[in-house]
Design a protein around this motif. Structure first.
Motif, PDB file in Angstrom:
ATOM      1  N   TYR A 192       3.410  -8.464   5.838  1.00 52.67           N
ATOM      2  CA  TYR A 192       2.087  -8.426   5.209  1.00 52.67           C
ATOM      3  C   TYR A 192       1.207  -9.488   5.852  1.00 52.67           C
ATOM      4  N   ALA A 243      -1.736  -4.308  -2.210  1.00 52.80           N
ATOM      5  CA  ALA A 243      -0.955  -4.936  -1.144  1.00 52.80           C
ATOM      6  C   ALA A 243      -1.807  -5.304   0.060  1.00 52.80           C
ATOM      7  N   GLU A 295       3.244  -8.889  -3.126  1.00 48.96           N
ATOM      8  CA  GLU A 295       2.683  -7.864  -2.236  1.00 48.96           C
ATOM      9  C   GLU A 295       3.633  -6.668  -2.119  1.00 48.96           C
TER      10      GLU A 295
END
Length: 706
Positions: A86, A244, A402
């Protein structure tokens, strides 16, 4: 006719096969998992040593290399593994300075803000890789003002100061660590009108209370030690609240909108050492603080001020979109691969992280290695087991949040339970927290594991002796990665550890030397933590009927409702009848599902019921698993919509603290302050909301439409 005979023969053969095929019972593998022949304290110490060779803050190359080590270890143990990456907003220190301007004739002091290496420090060559002491997500700025001492910086501490007639508006406050989360210390200071915050580690709390020996001779925090950490009051990437943070690009809030969101600090703060804190305390005059606000016997007298000492504080942060890496590994289940038992621990550390978090990472790898040994003996889990090694937890549970936000719907429908270990070992004594239906499962696991500090008894026996009864905490606080699972999507969860706090927390002295000398010299506590963790996972993954007990939940709800009733006894017009009625419905549902479980267990041996029974078991397990989900509400808590769970969430003024009925608790606090009809109506509304989700949970347990 012949075909009918063949069909009958096949049917009879299948039936005989059902009765006489030799299979190894799951209980055998559970006993094997905790056998001394499968555990290895040398291996677990080697994992910890490797993980803590360098500081590995989130977003750094060292932490990426630690991720590679975890990935390769899981893969080498026949666990299909991958990285889940991420791109998230992280902050790092760009520059900082702190000067104390003392009353004449004393000259000003410019603090070095440096943690000192010790003689013979084996990590001296990488000490310069330790990031400068800072608070993650602290606001950049320059502030100058008189200093005021505010004890632990709690709401009640500011009330005490106000009752004394002391005005700290416009001051820079000095607070000591302990009691509440540092982000709440900063927020409370802002609410009180302060312009900046300094947080120090008082030797009364972390330095041994007047001892003259500290690490590496003793376990205590050295005078130059600094507890760093985050002051973010949310969960996950601040720039993607509720969704996310994709590596490829995603919607993000602007810096201004992030600040408007209310979870990042609005005033500048800096962590400092105990030695620097004491020097500043010497410059503060005014009213002498209460006895319980004072330091140890050798400390200077603590006064509240403000002033006459003046602090000039500058902190400048750099904000970076950094790639973080969760390591995900899966052992696929044989009968129910679409049901997940998740074990989670984070990897990133403020510095070396031997206790926090890599004692937990080493235990996670130990569990993986034991599972591989069981696989070689023929074991396959009934349900899938998922290993999650999170990144950027220290910044604000970023990696786990996330991942949960990205996989929300899949997790909502498929996760049986989440088993968290943040710190596996910081000292002696077993500690556990859980959602209540998992209490008994933890207890039974501790009855099977030898106490690492007393070979003549089990962990359970030592646990009982320590507290006279087994005390299992609740997962309402937001201090670790269970938060997204429990408080956001409603997954039954646990968190376990050995030890309860340690003096060098979040400092550069949390290294392998400290662990091998004070935390766990023989690494037996690590082995015991892995044994309990893995045993709980095995039972959840292998037992045909999920070992959940909702009697504990009913008891917890009833006790909390009675406490609330006592608190509100002087406030007329508030009715708790809806809440008590809903709890009674859940009690009835818990009794009913317990009877159903017993009926299935009694009838399991009858072959003619087997096909129907498989369906019944699956349906019952879904009810046991989904009841926790029903305790969430899509609107979330008032003013805190990310927190969906209406039974457990962090205290409004202490993110580490756990509150039962948090929405009711928040509303009661406001109503007592305002004492208006509207505010008390809000209290009643929150009571109705909780009663509705408890009723929903009872309907899920019943498994029937009304």
């Amino acid at each position: 006719m012949f075909s009918k005979i063949i069909t009958a023969v096949i049917a009879i053969t299948s039936l005989l096969s059902f009765f006489f095929t030799s299979t190894t019972p799951k209980s055998y593998y559970q006993s094997r998992f905790i056998s001394p022949s499968l555990s290895d304290n040398t291996s677990i110490s080697n994992h910890l040593f490797t993980l803590t060779r360098r500081p590995h803050l989130a977003g750094t190359q060292a932490n990426a290399e630690a991720a590679s080590y975890v990935l390769s270890t899981l893969s080498s143990n026949n666990i299909k593994s991958h990285l889940a990456e991420y791109a998230v907003l992280l902050t790092y220190p760009d520059s900082r300075s702190l000067t104390l301007i003392r009353p004449s004739p004393d000259p000003p002091i410019a603090f070095s803000l440096h943690q000192e290496i010790y003689e013979g420090d084996p990590y001296a060559d990488v000490a310069d890789q330790v990031e400068p002491t800072f608070h993650a997500y602290a606001k950049s700025g320059t502030v100058k003002g008189h200093v005021a001492y505010v004890n632990y910086g709690r709401v009640e501490d500011y009330k005490t100061i106000k009752d004394m007639g002391i005005n700290i508006s416009g001051a820079i406050v000095l607070a000591r660590y302990g009691e509440i989360y540092r982000g709440d210390i900063v927020e409370n200071a802002y609410e009180a009108g302060a312009i900046g915050v300094l947080i120090y580690t008082d030797r009364k709390d972390y330095g041994g209370g007047g001892v003259t020996r500290w690490f590496p001779e003793e376990k205590w925090m050295p005078p130059s030690g600094v507890q760093v950490g985050s002051v973010f009051n949310g969960a996950g990437d601040p720039s993607t609240p509720g969704w996310a943070s994709s590596v490829e690009g995603c919607e993000r809030l602007s810096d201004d909108d992030v600040e408007k969101g209310g979870d990042v600090p609005l005033i500048t703060s800096l962590p400092i050492s105990g030695a620097d804190g004491e020097e500043i305390l010497k410059s503060i005059g005014g009213v002498v603080a209460n006895d319980d606000w004072q330091g140890d016997k050798d400390a200077p007298v603590y006064r509240i001020g403000p002033g006459p000492g003046i602090v000039d504080l500058t902190y400048k942060a750099k904000q970076v979109i950094s790639t973080i890496q969760n390591v995900i590994g899966i052992i696929e289940g044989a009968e129910e691969p679409d049901r997940y038992v998740i074990l989670g621990n984070h990897r990133d550390a403020w510095t070396f992280g031997a206790v926090d978090p890599n004692s937990g990472t080493a235990a996670l790898l130990e569990v993986a290695e034991r599972f591989r040994k069981l696989q070689k003996e023929g074991w396959k889990p009934r349900r899938s087991i998922v290993f999650c090694n999170w990144d950027a937890e220290e910044y604000g549970l970023v990696g786990s949040t996330e991942w949960v936000e990205e996989n929300r719907e899949m997790l909502h429908s498929k996760v049986v339970a989440y088993l968290n270990v943040d710190i596996a070992v910081s000292g002696t004594g077993f500690q556990a927290s859980a959602t209540p239906q998992l209490d008994q499962l933890i207890i039974e696991a501790t009855k099977q594991v030898q106490d690492p500090d007393n070979s003549s008894q089990t962990v359970y026996e030592s646990w009982v002796q320590t507290a006279d009864y087994v005390k299992i905490g609740r997962l309402g606080g937001g201090g670790s990665d269970y938060a997204a699972f429990v408080q956001h999507i409603g997954v039954p969860s646990t968190d376990i550890s050995f030890g309860d706090g340690y003096p060098v927390y979040h400092s550069m002295y949390d290294d392998f030397v400290w662990m091998s000398k004070f935390g766990d010299p023989m690494f037996r506590r690590h082995v015991a933590a892995a044994s309990i963790w893995g045993l709980v996972a095995l039972q959840l993954a292998d037992e045909e009927i999920l070992p959940f007990n909702y009697d504990s939940y009913v008891y917890e709800l009833q006790t909390s409702a009675e406490d609330l009733e006592a608190e509100l006894s002087d406030y007329k017009g508030i009715s708790l009848i809806p809440l008590f009625k809903s709890i009674e419905k859940m009690r009835t549902a818990a009794i009913q599902i317990n009877k159903e479980i017993e009926e299935i267990k009694r009838s399991k041996g009858w072959a003619f019921k087997w096909k129907n029974q498989e369906w019944k078991v699956r349906e019952m397990n879904d009810r046991l698993m989904m009841a926790e989900r029903a305790l969430t509400d899509r609107e979330g808590l008032p003013g805190r919509p990310w927190y969906k769970h209406l039974i457990y969430a962090p205290s409004k003024h202490n993110d580490y603290g756990s509150k039962c009925f948090p929405g009711i608790d928040d509303s009661v606090e406001i109503a007592k302050s305002l004492n208006t009809q509207e505010s008390w109506n809000s209290v009643q509304h929150e009571i109705w909301r909780v009663s509705r989700v408890v009723t929903q949970a009872s309907l899920v347990l019943h498994g029937q439409l009304t």
